[in-house]
Design a protein around this motif. Structure first.
Motif, PDB file in Angstrom:
ATOM      1  N   ILE A 161       0.838  -1.207   0.000  1.00  0.00           N
ATOM      2  CA  ILE A 161       0.000   0.000   0.000  1.00  0.00           C
ATOM      3  C   ILE A 161       0.867   1.249   0.000  1.00  0.00           C
ATOM      4  O   ILE A 161       0.664   2.180  -0.795  1.00  0.00           O
ATOM      5  CB  ILE A 161      -0.949  -0.013   1.227  1.00  0.00           C
ATOM      6  N   LEU A 162       1.859   1.280   0.880  1.00  0.00           N
ATOM      7  CA  LEU A 162       2.731   2.449   0.982  1.00  0.00           C
ATOM      8  C   LEU A 162       3.559   2.616  -0.288  1.00  0.00           C
ATOM      9  O   LEU A 162       3.749   3.751  -0.778  1.00  0.00           O
ATOM     10  CB  LEU A 162       3.637   2.315   2.211  1.00  0.00           C
ATOM     11  N   ALA A 163       4.040   1.506  -0.842  1.00  0.00           N
ATOM     12  CA  ALA A 163       4.848   1.581  -2.069  1.00  0.00           C
ATOM     13  C   ALA A 163       4.051   2.211  -3.203  1.00  0.00           C
ATOM     14  O   ALA A 163       4.550   3.116  -3.907  1.00  0.00           O
ATOM     15  CB  ALA A 163       5.324   0.180  -2.462  1.00  0.00           C
ATOM     16  N   HIS A 164       2.826   1.772  -3.386  1.00  0.00           N
ATOM     17  CA  HIS A 164       2.012   2.313  -4.477  1.00  0.00           C
ATOM     18  C   HIS A 164       1.637   3.765  -4.230  1.00  0.00           C
ATOM     19  O   HIS A 164       1.617   4.576  -5.163  1.00  0.00           O
ATOM     20  CB  HIS A 164       0.759   1.445  -4.672  1.00  0.00           C
ATOM     21  N   ALA A 165       1.356   4.098  -2.985  1.00  0.00           N
ATOM     22  CA  ALA A 165       1.008   5.481  -2.668  1.00  0.00           C
ATOM     23  C   ALA A 165       2.166   6.421  -2.980  1.00  0.00           C
ATOM     24  O   ALA A 165       1.973   7.498  -3.566  1.00  0.00           O
ATOM     25  CB  ALA A 165       0.615   5.587  -1.194  1.00  0.00           C
ATOM     26  N   LEU A 166       3.380   6.024  -2.607  1.00  0.00           N
ATOM     27  CA  LEU A 166       4.543   6.872  -2.844  1.00  0.00           C
ATOM     28  C   LEU A 166       4.851   6.988  -4.336  1.00  0.00           C
ATOM     29  O   LEU A 166       5.209   8.073  -4.835  1.00  0.00           O
ATOM     30  CB  LEU A 166       5.761   6.320  -2.091  1.00  0.00           C
ATOM     31  N   GLN A 167       4.713   5.870  -5.047  1.00  0.00           N
ATOM     32  CA  GLN A 167       4.978   5.909  -6.485  1.00  0.00           C
ATOM     33  C   GLN A 167       3.951   6.784  -7.214  1.00  0.00           C
ATOM     34  O   GLN A 167       4.298   7.515  -8.148  1.00  0.00           O
ATOM     35  CB  GLN A 167       4.985   4.487  -7.052  1.00  0.00           C
ATOM     36  N   GLU A 168       2.709   6.715  -6.797  1.00  0.00           N
ATOM     37  CA  GLU A 168       1.680   7.554  -7.420  1.00  0.00           C
ATOM     38  C   GLU A 168       1.944   9.032  -7.156  1.00  0.00           C
ATOM     39  O   GLU A 168       1.507   9.897  -7.925  1.00  0.00           O
ATOM     40  CB  GLU A 168       0.299   7.151  -6.906  1.00  0.00           C
ATOM     41  N   LYS A 169       2.646   9.306  -6.068  1.00  0.00           N
ATOM     42  CA  LYS A 169       3.010  10.683  -5.743  1.00  0.00           C
ATOM     43  C   LYS A 169       4.254  11.121  -6.513  1.00  0.00           C
ATOM     44  O   LYS A 169       4.671  12.290  -6.438  1.00  0.00           O
ATOM     45  CB  LYS A 169       3.252  10.801  -4.230  1.00  0.00           C
ATOM     46  N   GLY A 170       4.835  10.208  -7.264  1.00  0.00           N
ATOM     47  CA  GLY A 170       5.986  10.561  -8.077  1.00  0.00           C
ATOM     48  C   GLY A 170       7.328  10.254  -7.456  1.00  0.00           C
ATOM     49  O   GLY A 170       8.370  10.590  -8.013  1.00  0.00           O
TER      50      GLY A 170
ATOM     51  N   LEU B 126      -5.696   1.310  -2.744  1.00  0.00           N
ATOM     52  CA  LEU B 126      -4.263   1.026  -2.845  1.00  0.00           C
ATOM     53  C   LEU B 126      -3.965  -0.435  -2.566  1.00  0.00           C
ATOM     54  O   LEU B 126      -3.070  -1.029  -3.185  1.00  0.00           O
ATOM     55  CB  LEU B 126      -3.492   1.923  -1.873  1.00  0.00           C
ATOM     56  N   ASP B 127      -4.697  -1.034  -1.640  1.00  0.00           N
ATOM     57  CA  ASP B 127      -4.503  -2.448  -1.320  1.00  0.00           C
ATOM     58  C   ASP B 127      -4.827  -3.313  -2.534  1.00  0.00           C
ATOM     59  O   ASP B 127      -4.118  -4.281  -2.840  1.00  0.00           O
ATOM     60  CB  ASP B 127      -5.371  -2.832  -0.124  1.00  0.00           C
ATOM     61  N   GLU B 128      -5.892  -2.969  -3.239  1.00  0.00           N
ATOM     62  CA  GLU B 128      -6.263  -3.730  -4.438  1.00  0.00           C
ATOM     63  C   GLU B 128      -5.172  -3.638  -5.498  1.00  0.00           C
ATOM     64  O   GLU B 128      -4.828  -4.634  -6.140  1.00  0.00           O
ATOM     65  CB  GLU B 128      -7.590  -3.206  -4.988  1.00  0.00           C
ATOM     66  N   LYS B 129      -4.624  -2.447  -5.684  1.00  0.00           N
ATOM     67  CA  LYS B 129      -3.538  -2.273  -6.657  1.00  0.00           C
ATOM     68  C   LYS B 129      -2.297  -3.062  -6.236  1.00  0.00           C
ATOM     69  O   LYS B 129      -1.633  -3.684  -7.078  1.00  0.00           O
ATOM     70  CB  LYS B 129      -3.200  -0.796  -6.784  1.00  0.00           C
TER      71      LYS B 129
END
Length: 956
Positions: A368-377, A451-454
């Motif tokens: 979840i954290l990995a995808h959130a940070l990547q989506e933030k660039g 984010l969990d689903e992604k």
């Protein structure tokens, strides 16, 4: 004025509680010895020329005052939320384990299971730890634990050299992305083994001609790579492959053993053991069956007893250092048994499904954290991950660090501008939100469900790396999941073990003294337990002040100029001390000095440590009284003078005697350009009376788990700090991650954490604070009194092998059983096992002389218990006389059949009565400690080596 009197009263109260005999009993023992006072006893026992003046230490404090004072230090530690990782993680110690194991003297005061018939609970627990290790690593054989992950990696390197078929190579490959503290310890060890280290990426390891390779899975940046191909390539080139693995990740990831790894190791800290500023933490270590004879440390095996019932014992390497000495596979004399037990119980309590739930939750939150940070660039350095993310922070790094500090969060900060974090079992969804905010600067919140689903749709590591095989299938891991079941399971095991909660454990050289409750209390305070070893120094001021004060006290006690607490066992202390000597000689252009003189009576770890420091061992003879043969020492020192590095000497001697010539011995070695290493195993006879520095020695290790009240924990933890004279101070160990002041900037580490097993140092601080200079000195005097009283009592029935001036001993005595053995066939083993029927653990057996018992009562045992032990030994002597006279059959009597168990009562078929066999003294009918099994067959156990948990059918 009244306050001062109250403080004095409270102080004296603790001294009286620590010391067993009261004033009347003390006088009774003095009268028996024919001396008027403790001071007269010391005059008759300790050579005048090594007597010291009063120690410059604080006076004793009350228990309440000491707890308040250490509480101030605790309050100066800032317990920030740590996501640093790098081998140390927040974890939850299940409270049923915390209260019933970690805080329970029935578990923490037991001794190493050398007498397995009264240690079956601990042995079963360690066997469970081995089974857990084998299941998670995918290998055939596991040890009972090592000291920490970094030293386990160094042991793996040494083992690889022993078993590799690439004999021509002297090169060892090290994964450059391994934890820096592990690399640090490997470098230290390799330099003195003479190995050449090659660093690179794990995938490139097979490009080099090496005898072995070490890789990290997952690595410090969080990357999870498939090692199967590189392992296969290395092995095709005859190299041995060691893999350091994260124990929690192994619940979810493919086992390195399945990829073909020869050795798998790591820390079991995150299975319920607090971080404790770096330790103590048990390291797991596993290998394949074909390398069983080369594996370092202890192994617990399954055997049978004399009634052919299943029983556990230490197999093969039980006392390897004492048997093989400089040819030993390692110098490790202890394991981290208490911590290994906690990790095993953690796995038992959660079971395989519970562990999977924990591991998958950690991994999902990381995704979840990995995808959130990547989506933030933000750019992730690692493309795969289990629980660790590394972020290329660029010019945002300083802002992220500032936001983290404000949020009271610790992140990993790398030298290359990267930021890292590792999630753990206590991570919450709210903390993931906070971490995102801290790193991204965005406070808008996260849609965790989306984010969990992604994350779950994304491959966070190769599909082939997902564990497919079941783990922890044994019944033990699938039964005790309710607290009621777990409580009864722990109590069931505890009831099988004899500890200081039951009786005196009179082990010579091992100093099984009181581990007071007040000393133990601070260990589980969160201000000490929840601190990461690499937390910023500004957050650990309380720890630093407490450690600096303890080091200064130990320096004063030993007569040295500096102390380091980094070595996390006595053997590690020996090694660190010898490296300091080597460093000093190299600094003055005498690096060729490599001869280590060692008396024949020395502890087995001495020659093993010397060999590890790349020294050649020359044995010095002892005379008939157990003293170093001065003429032989003189001749050998002259013979090797040009290359003499040091003498390793124990004082009082291993034979329990204050040698008169110790100052002359030290002077002789110095005349030939050597240094004197004084083994601190027997410091309990020195504190406040004399000191190693005063005698002329240059360096000593101290066993804080002997003299300074850290409990033995069933075989560990231990702490082995070293004290040195000023000229050796620049050569004390340092640390790659957290630099230490007062020693060489580039000196290597000998343990994974900068302050070693810092989490148990509050015990020794409390011990010194509550006893103070008066109590510490009085304790030593009482240790000498108890030992001399017991020696005289037993001397009327048994020959005492060695005595010093005025026929006095130091803190221990050696009873010679060889004449009895020759006359009756009754052996030291028979007497050791028979003592169990009387409710005692045996003294140290057949060390330092075969066919003897070495006995140490310590200062803490009350007079009634010393008398009870004396009466037991006297009664046993009378039993031996019955064998000698023919009243009892040779080979079929209470001694040769000992110990007796409740099982025997079901079908009593002995030629003597139940009373004679099972209840040899009055009062036992109402209060008897029963051995769980009868005498164990060691030969059967070694011939039929089984080091995993037996099947449930066998348990039944």
């Amino acid at each position: 004025m009244n306050k001062t009197l109250n403080q004095l009263s409270g102080s004296q109260e603790f001294i009286q509680r620590h010391v067993g005999p009261d004033a009347d009993e003390t006088q009774k023992m003095l009268d028996y010895l024919g001396v008027s006072s403790l001071d007269e006893l010391i005059e008759q026992t300790v050579p005048n020329k090594i007597r010291r003046e009063e120690m410059n230490l604080p006076s004793s404090r009350s228990e309440q005052q000491a707890l308040e004072d250490i509480g101030v230090y605790a309050s100066e530690n800032k317990v920030y939320r740590s996501f640093i990782g790098m081998g140390y993680y927040h974890t939850k110690t299940p409270t049923v384990i915390l209260r019933n194991v970690l805080e329970n003297p029935g578990w923490y005061t037991a001794y190493t299971p050398y007498q397995p018939e009264i240690a079956q609970g601990r042995l079963e627990a360690i066997l469970t730890y081995q089974q857990m290790t084998m299941d998670l690593t995918g290998l055939d054989l596991a040890s009972a634990s090592l000291l920490d992950e970094a030293t386990a990696a160094a042991e793996a390197m040494a083992m690889a050299k022993r078993v590799s078929k690439n004999k021509k190579s002297n090169q060892f490959f090290v994964d450059e992305d391994a934890f820096p503290q592990t690399i640090d310890v490997i470098k230290t060890r390799a330099a003195h083994y003479g190995f050449e280290l090659i660093f690179g990426k794990a995938k490139d390891a097979a490009n080099h001609d090496v005898f072995g390779a070490f890789v990290q899975y997952t690595n410090r940046y969080g990357e999870v790579i498939d090692l199967q191909e590189v392992i296969s390539q290395l092995q095709a080139n005859k190299a041995i492959v060691a893999v350091a693995a994260d124990i929690m990740s192994l619940v979810m990831l493919k086992a390195p053993g399945e990829m073909g790894a020869d050795i798998v190791l790591g820390s079991s800290q995150r299975f319920g053991v607090p971080m404790g500023f770096g330790g103590p933490h048990a390291a797991f270590f596993a290998t394949s069956e074909k390398h069983k004879r080369a594996m370092p440390g202890r192994i617990i095996g399954v055997s049978i007893d004399s009634n052919e019932r299943q029983a556990y014992r230490m197999a093969m390497q039980t006392r390897e250092q004492h048997i093989r000495r400089e040819k030993a596979t390692s110098n490790i004399c202890t394991a981290q048994v208490l911590l290994a037990n906690i990790a095993a119980f953690y796995a038992v309590y959660h079971g395989p499904q519970g562990l999977k739930d924990i591991a998958h939750r950690i991994h999902r939150l990381t995704g979840i954290l990995a995808h959130a940070l990547q989506e933030k660039g933000l750019q992730l350095v690692n493309k795969s991950y289990f629980d660790t993310l590394t972020i290329d922070a660029g010019d945002q790094r300083d802002e992220i660090i500032a936001r983290a500090a404000e949020a009271k969060i610790n992140l990993r900060v790398d030298d290359n501008g990267q930021i890292g974090l590792s999630l753990d079992e206590v991570t919450t969804e709210q903390e993931v939100q906070k971490l995102y905010s801290v790193i991204s600067g965005d406070d808008s919140g996260l849609d965790l469900v989306s984010l969990d689903e992604k994350a779950r749709a994304h491959e966070s590591f190769e599909k082939g790396l997902l564990r497919e095989k079941d783990i922890l299938t044994h019944a033990t891991f699938n039964t005790h999941h309710s607290e009621t079941e777990m409580l009864r399971y722990l109590k069931h095991l505890e009831n099988k073990d004899l500890s200081l909660a039951h009786a005196m454990i009179p082990l010579g050289s091992c100093t099984m003294k009181l581990n007071s409750t007040s000393e133990m209390l601070p260990v589980t305070w969160k201000e000490f337990g929840h601190i990461h070893p690499f937390a910023p120094a500004s957050q650990t001021m309380g720890y630093q002040k407490m450690i600096e004060e303890l080091e200064s006290w130990l320096a004063e006690i030993t007569g040295y100029d500096a102390v380091t607490v980094q070595p996390n066992s006595g053997a590690q202390g020996e090694y660190a001390g010898l490296l300091a000597i080597r460093g000093y000689h190299e600094s003055i252009g005498e690096g060729h000095r490599n001869i280590c003189l060692i008396p024949s009576s020395a502890h087995g770890t001495n020659p093993a440590s010397a060999q590890m420091a790349n020294m050649k061992v020359v044995i010095v003879n002892c005379d008939d009284k157990g003293n170093i043969d001065f003429e032989d020492l003189k001749a050998k020192a002259e013979e090797v003078s040009e290359n003499l590095s040091c003498l390793m000497v124990t004082y009082p001697s291993t034979h329990g005697v204050f040698e008169e010539t110790i100052k002359d011995i030290c002077s002789l070695i110095h005349e030939h350009g050597g240094q004197v290493y004084m083994d601190g195993a027997n410091m309990n006879a020195q504190v406040g009376i004399t000191s190693p520095g005063l005698m002329g020695s240059d360096v000593s290790h101290l066993n804080l788990h002997k003299t300074f009240a850290i409990p033995h924990g069933g075989g560990g933890p231990g702490v082995g700090p070293i004290g040195v004279k000023s000229h050796l101070k620049p050569f004390l160990p340092n640390h790659a991650v957290r630099k230490l002041q007062g020693t060489g900037e580039n000196n290597g580490a000998v343990s994974a954490a900068p302050y070693g097993s810092a989490g148990v140092l509050p015990i020794s601080w409390m011990y010194c604070a509550m006893l103070g200079k008066e109590g510490l000195t009085h304790s030593t005097k009482m240790a000498l009194l108890n030992a001399n009283y017991l020696t005289k009592r037993l001397s009327e029935y048994y020959p005492i092998l060695f005595t010093g001036r005025n026929d006095k001993v130091a803190h221990e005595c050696i009873v010679d059983l060889r004449p009895l053995k020759a006359e009756t066939g009754i052996t030291e083993v028979d007497i050791a096992k028979r003592l169990m029927d009387y409710g005692f653990h045996a003294p140290t057996m057949s060390f330092p002389v075969a066919g003897t018992l070495m006995i140490e009562p310590t200062e803490s045992e009350p007079f009634c218990e010393i008398e009870r032990f004396a009466e037991a030994m006297i009664s046993i002597k009378k039993e031996i006389e019955k064998v000698a006279s023919g009243e009892w059959e040779k080979g079929n009597n209470p001694l040769t059949n000992a110990p007796h168990t409740q099982f025997d009562l079901l079908n009593w078929n002995k030629p003597y009565s139940i009373q004679e066999g099972a209840y040899p003294v009055q009062g036992q009918q109402d209060n008897k400690f029963w051995p769980t099994v009868n005498r164990i067959d060691d030969v059967y156990g070694d011939r039929n080596l089984l080091c995993s948990c037996p099947s449930p059918e066998d348990y039944r």
